[in-house]
Scaffold this active site. Structure first.
Site, PDB file in Angstrom:
ATOM      1  N   LYS A  62       8.343  49.453  35.017  1.00 39.38           N
ATOM      2  CA  LYS A  62       9.712  49.608  35.538  1.00 39.38           C
ATOM      3  C   LYS A  62      10.015  48.472  36.527  1.00 39.38           C
ATOM      4  CE  LYS A  62       8.017  52.534  39.222  1.00 39.38           C
ATOM      5  NZ  LYS A  62       7.531  53.871  39.531  1.00 39.38           N
ATOM      6  N   TYR A 110      23.250  28.852  59.851  1.00 44.93           N
ATOM      7  CA  TYR A 110      24.241  29.834  60.298  1.00 44.93           C
ATOM      8  C   TYR A 110      23.834  30.488  61.606  1.00 44.93           C
ATOM      9  CZ  TYR A 110      26.389  29.696  55.653  1.00 44.93           C
ATOM     10  OH  TYR A 110      27.000  29.309  54.500  1.00 44.93           O
TER      11      TYR A 110
HETATM   12  C1  LIG Z   1       6.143  53.932  39.500  1.00 42.50           C
HETATM   13  C2  LIG Z   1       5.464  55.137  39.026  1.00 42.50           C
HETATM   14  C3  LIG Z   1       4.078  55.142  38.801  1.00 42.50           C
HETATM   15  C4  LIG Z   1       3.201  53.959  39.141  1.00 42.50           C
HETATM   16  O1  LIG Z   1       2.908  54.009  40.513  1.00 42.50           O
HETATM   17  P1  LIG Z   1       1.972  52.922  41.230  1.00 42.50           P
HETATM   18  O2  LIG Z   1       1.711  53.515  42.566  1.00 42.50           O
HETATM   19  O3  LIG Z   1       2.751  51.671  41.292  1.00 42.50           O
HETATM   20  O4  LIG Z   1       0.746  52.807  40.397  1.00 42.50           O
HETATM   21  C5  LIG Z   1       3.519  56.280  38.285  1.00 42.50           C
HETATM   22  N1  LIG Z   1       4.280  57.372  38.017  1.00 42.50           N
HETATM   23  C6  LIG Z   1       5.606  57.408  38.246  1.00 42.50           C
HETATM   24  C7  LIG Z   1       6.369  58.643  37.923  1.00 42.50           C
HETATM   25  C8  LIG Z   1       6.231  56.301  38.764  1.00 42.50           C
HETATM   26  O5  LIG Z   1       7.549  56.336  39.001  1.00 42.50           O
END
Ligand SMILES: *Cc1c(COP(=O)(O)O)cnc(C)c1O
Length: 385
Positions: free
Chosen positions: A41, A278
């Site tokens: 993601k 700035y």
């Molecule tokens: C992002 C996510 C993970 C992965 O988590 P990490 O701590 O980055 O390994 C696992 N499960 C869900 C539901 C997530 O949203």
């Protein structure tokens, strides 16, 4: 490499070997029967969704891929990713037909979603596979134990929706050395599984483990683990790193996968007393030389690094002077010799004997390295090295 990036102002280099090695190192923590699901993601935590998926698929380094939304899954399918895909975020009801079109599994926690999937599945003559997210203590997505009977009733009425998985997510596993809260969540999760078992409902996939749980607690592995941050060579936290490498004396080697680079757009002298940028927030206390780097907060280089961040040029540190602009930063290169326009600059990563980590940047602005990498602008090219 130099040829490829010569005409780029800024780019992200992805070390494919490191990505695969990290995936294998994490996988080695689990029983060989456990399905390994890579969380890609947020543009693969800023590393490039398509590129990372293609590397993992090509090298057979993952079983599944998890993303947040349907459009990410659609993009993966359009780029030849045939691995099982699992969607962890919310999908609007009018979009649910895409679940069938792109052959994805999804997490569910609203009965409306399942009812709509059943209607669409009936019409298309297809089956949707869903994973129920249960509440064990995170209080994000999830359903309560007292609602399970009504979910069982619902699933029993569905002919086009199959309950394939049961999942939960840890609230407090990487942020502490005290794992009692996580232990409670593990116990509660087991309780849900028992309910389904007693009701005679088989569930092939049981999953709760993120990176930290995958590394720390084998009893969280169930039949699938969802690894994100560690895949990219970033420790979930200093606490987890410490627990593994100091207390447990294990060796899990995680290698950073991403380097963020840019090119110098101008090198110029600045007379003593000049005010830079700035808000005139920086005053040259001596005759200086500065370099203009064509990266700013629009690109995901946080404005909190104003007068605070550093970059590497010719293997040496150059401090930011003045505020981070939308598309530019200025850095002090007075003590770095022989600089030229379009010389390479490292914003994150190694150059010579020095390295700027996402963790170091995060600490300077009071956030976590996850945020540093996920915010690198998506259309900056990601290039495998
Ligand atoms: C992002 C996510 C993970 C992965 O988590 P990490 O701590 O980055 O390994 C696992 N499960 C869900 C539901 C997530 O949203």
């Amino acid at each position: 490499m130099n040829q490829l990036t010569k005409s780029l102002l800024s780019w992200v280099e992805i070390d494919g070997k490191a990505l695969v090695a990290n995936a294998r190192a994490l996988r080695a923590q689990t029983d060989s029967r456990v399905t390994f699901c890579s969380a890609l993601k947020a543009n693969a935590y800023g590393h490039g969704l398509i590129l990372c998926a293609q590397i993992l698929q090509r090298e057979d380094a993952t079983d599944w891929i998890a993303v947040n939304s349907l459009w990410e899954a659609e993009k993966l399918r359009a780029h030849g990713i045939t691995l099982p895909l699992y969607i962890m975020g919310y999908i609007p009801l009018p979009e649910l037909e895409g679940v069938f079109a792109h052959d994805v599994r999804i997490v569910v926690y609203n009965q409306e979603t399942v009812i709509r999937l059943e209607e669409i599945g009936k019409r298309l003559g297809k089956i949707a596979r869903v994973h129920l997210k249960v509440e064990t203590g995170n209080h994000r997505q999830g359903v309560y134990e007292h609602d399970i009977p009504s979910w069982i009733t619902l699933f029993n009425t569905c002919k086009h929706v199959v309950l394939e998985g049961l999942s939960t997510h840890f609230a407090n596993i990487e942020d502490t050395h005290d794992h009692s809260y996580a232990q409670q969540q593990i116990q509660r999760f087991d309780g849900y599984f028992s309910i389904f078992r007693e009701a005679g409902i088989p569930i092939p996939y049981l999953h709760s483990a993120n990176s930290a749980a995958t590394i720390l607690f084998s009893k969280t592995h169930g039949t699938l683990v969802r690894a994100g941050v560690a895949l990219y060579g970033l420790w979930p936290s200093d606490e987890v790193n410490h627990e593994v490498n100091q207390l447990r004396k294990d060796t899990i080697i995680l290698a950073p996968v991403l380097s963020w680079r840019a090119r110098i757009a101008q090198v110029r002298p600045i007379p003593k007393g000049s005010l830079i940028g700035y808000g005139c927030s920086y005053r040259a206390e001596r005759d200086m030389t500065i370099a203009i780097i064509p990266v700013g907060y629009y690109d995901g280089f946080d404005r909190g690094l104003s007068n605070n961040g550093e970059v590497l040029i010719h293997g040496r540190r150059a401090k930011l002077c003045g505020r981070v602009c939308m598309n530019m930063i200025m850095v002090d290169v007075t003590d770095i010799n022989d600089l030229h326009v379009e010389d390479e600059v490292t914003l994150i990563g190694r150059d010579g004997n020095d390295e700027i980590t996402a963790g170091e940047m995060a600490e300077k602005i009071g956030t976590i390295h996850y945020e540093i990498v996920t915010r690198i602008r998506e259309d900056i090219p990601r290039i495998e090295v």
